[in-house]
Write a protein that holds these residues in place. Sequence first.
Motif, short mmCIF file in Angstrom:
data_model
loop_
_atom_site.label_atom_id
_atom_site.label_comp_id
_atom_site.label_asym_id
_atom_site.label_seq_id
_atom_site.Cartn_x
_atom_site.Cartn_y
_atom_site.Cartn_z
N LEU A 23 4.42 -10.03 -4.37
CA LEU A 23 5.51 -10.87 -3.91
C LEU A 23 5.24 -12.34 -4.22
O LEU A 23 4.09 -12.78 -4.24
N VAL A 71 14.11 -10.23 -2.14
CA VAL A 71 13.62 -9.51 -0.96
C VAL A 71 14.31 -10.05 0.29
O VAL A 71 15.02 -9.33 0.98
N LEU A 80 11.85 -15.05 -0.62
CA LEU A 80 10.79 -14.14 -1.02
C LEU A 80 11.35 -13.20 -2.08
O LEU A 80 12.43 -12.63 -1.92
N LYS A 82 10.25 -10.24 -5.45
CA LYS A 82 9.25 -9.40 -6.08
C LYS A 82 8.68 -10.11 -7.31
O LYS A 82 9.41 -10.75 -8.06
#
Length: 236
Positions: A23, A71, A80, A82
């Motif tokens: 992440l 995300v 956030l 990936k």
Amino acid sequence: MEKRQLLYEGKAKKVYATDDESLCVVAYKDDATAGNGAKRGSIAGKGAVNNRVTNHLMRLLEQNGVPTHFVRQLSERESLVKKVDIVPLEVIVRNIAAGSLAQRLGVPEGTRLAAPVLEHCYKNDALGDPMVNEYHILAMGWAVREELDTIAQYAFRVNEVLAEVLRGAGIQLVDFKLEFGRTAEGKILLADEISGDTCRFWDEATGEKLDKDRFRRDMGGEEDAYREVLHRLLGA
């Protein structure tokens, strides 16, 4: 989740590592550039607007069959995502002739195209992001055939979904630029952002530009244009 070192800083965003290697945190900036960085400035509040607009549209795309890196939103300017390795291509879909396409084809800006046009540019500022075709891409190893087919499928699906959503907000989707990335497992995901920085948005009734062309062309009113798109999509 802890934000750690800066991995990358681009014209409009910063990308940070986290304590989860799968992440990253994306932080949106107010900086604005045009002409591959030849013109520089800022648009007040742009980062916060683009963060919210991008996240809203990526959620809708996820619901409609396009996997994305999104995300969750962390704050006004941070999200956030990936972690992906970006495919070094700008994938452009055009519905109406504008900008460089109108110039190249010698047609008036605003000419509706009989079918959407898909273009690829090699992501390289030093070279001016030159247009390339599938033969160049395969020859240089930037993507394989299966990835190109997947990217094209997703790009046209993005066009369908966004055009419908924006039409409901009284906005024409003229054209837009996408970027895609590969996960560690090799899956192709939509990455980057979807905003007035990467799309041409025109008011459906008046043709007024609601995107970065206002900055590119010294039209003024950039802040209001970006906020108007946010307001129409999210009521904010």
